[in-house]
Design a protein around this motif. Structure first.
Motif, short mmCIF file in Angstrom:
data_model
loop_
_atom_site.label_atom_id
_atom_site.label_comp_id
_atom_site.label_asym_id
_atom_site.label_seq_id
_atom_site.Cartn_x
_atom_site.Cartn_y
_atom_site.Cartn_z
N ASN A 145 0.71 -1.25 0.48
CA ASN A 145 0.18 0.54 0.14
C ASN A 145 0.49 1.20 -0.82
O ASN A 145 1.10 1.68 0.89
N GLN A 146 1.50 1.99 -0.94
CA GLN A 146 2.64 2.60 -1.61
C GLN A 146 1.81 4.38 -1.07
O GLN A 146 2.84 5.15 -0.94
N THR A 180 3.17 8.34 10.19
CA THR A 180 3.03 9.45 10.54
C THR A 180 3.67 11.15 9.34
O THR A 180 3.37 12.13 10.17
N PHE A 181 3.65 10.32 7.87
CA PHE A 181 4.08 11.27 6.82
C PHE A 181 2.43 10.50 5.21
O PHE A 181 2.72 9.72 5.49
N THR A 182 2.15 11.60 4.48
CA THR A 182 1.14 11.23 3.61
C THR A 182 2.75 10.05 3.08
O THR A 182 3.61 10.72 2.68
N ASN A 183 2.04 9.75 2.39
CA ASN A 183 2.88 8.37 1.21
C ASN A 183 3.77 7.94 1.46
O ASN A 183 4.59 7.48 0.89
N GLU A 184 3.88 7.58 3.32
CA GLU A 184 5.20 7.05 3.67
C GLU A 184 4.89 5.32 3.45
O GLU A 184 6.23 4.34 2.90
N LEU A 194 3.11 -3.95 8.18
CA LEU A 194 4.80 -3.39 8.49
C LEU A 194 4.75 -2.21 7.83
O LEU A 194 4.76 -1.59 7.10
N VAL A 195 5.43 -0.73 8.61
CA VAL A 195 5.49 0.24 8.62
C VAL A 195 6.86 0.42 8.05
O VAL A 195 7.39 -0.70 8.11
N ASN A 196 6.73 1.44 7.58
CA ASN A 196 8.10 1.53 7.16
C ASN A 196 8.76 1.72 8.30
O ASN A 196 8.92 3.04 8.39
N PRO A 197 10.29 1.32 7.63
CA PRO A 197 11.28 1.56 8.60
C PRO A 197 11.94 2.72 8.27
O PRO A 197 12.77 3.02 9.58
N LEU A 198 11.51 3.65 7.44
CA LEU A 198 12.84 4.75 7.10
C LEU A 198 11.58 6.00 6.23
O LEU A 198 11.67 5.78 5.44
N PRO A 199 10.70 6.13 7.52
CA PRO A 199 9.54 6.63 6.89
C PRO A 199 9.50 8.29 6.99
O PRO A 199 10.46 9.12 7.21
N ASN A 212 6.06 10.73 0.99
CA ASN A 212 6.07 10.48 -0.53
C ASN A 212 6.92 10.07 -0.97
O ASN A 212 7.25 10.06 -1.59
N VAL A 213 7.74 8.83 -0.48
CA VAL A 213 8.62 7.64 -0.84
C VAL A 213 7.93 6.49 -0.83
O VAL A 213 8.60 5.32 -1.45
N ARG A 214 6.93 6.16 -0.66
CA ARG A 214 5.86 5.34 -0.79
C ARG A 214 6.00 3.58 -0.72
O ARG A 214 6.58 2.82 -1.24
#
Length: 175
Positions: free
Chosen positions: A13-14, A19-23, A43-48, A51-53
């Motif tokens: 789910n890009q 915390t951030f929009t479209n992380e 699975l949350v983005n480990p480097l949020p 807009n990194v998707r």
């Protein structure tokens, strides 16, 4: 992924926002005897970052680290990294991903390719958006099973084999 004998389902789910929009995020649905669970493990983005998707690409990569459980990859092309999560029968909270980094929108696409070189290793490939692709194999020796001394027996006899002499060239514990 969790070693219970039921197929699991991975969904990227890009556009996920924490915390951030479209992380981005990935959702791992575990299979059961009754079907796929309806509540995924996120699975949350480990480097949020904005807009990194993370989750733009997802792939199963087989048993990449040869521990007996299948592993997964989640790409984050706008930050130039991908995360490999090693499957296990332990709780998901114990999982820290292996981060692979590169340039050029690395993580745009990924796929398992198996033993594409013919050397017995399990490979997967990660692509950039426009030009590059990178082939990965885990630097881990396969275990060597040693059952015991050679025995001869007829098919009617029960023979018990011992694996106590088995080893791993990397010094990893075998269970």
């Amino acid at each position: 992924f969790n070693g219970d004998g039921f197929a699991d389902f991975l969904l990227g789910n890009q556009w996920g926002t924490d915390t951030f929009t479209n992380e981005g995020e990935a959702r791992l649905f575990f299979g059961t005897a009754l079907g796929i669970e309806t509540s995924p493990h996120i699975l949350v983005n480990p480097l949020p970052a904005y807009n990194v998707r993370f989750g733009k690409s997802v792939a199963t990569v087989g048993d990449f680290n040869y521990d007996g459980s299948d592993d997964i990859f989640v790409g984050c092309p706008y930050e130039g990294f991908g995360a490999v999560y090693f499957g296990s029968t332990t709780q998901m909270a114990d999982h820290t991903p292996l981060i692979l980094e590169n340039t050029g929108y690395f993580g745009w696409a990924a796929a398992q390719v198996g033993d594409c070189i013919g050397n017995g290793e399990n490979y997967f490939i990660v692509g950039e958006e426009y030009q590059g692709a990178y082939l990965y194999a885990y630097a881990n020796a396969r275990p060597i099973a040693v059952a015991n001394t050679d025995l001869q027996a007829s098919s009617e006899n029960l023979i018990q084999l011992s694996g106590t002499s088995s080893s791993d060239q990397d010094g990893d514990l075998l269970t």
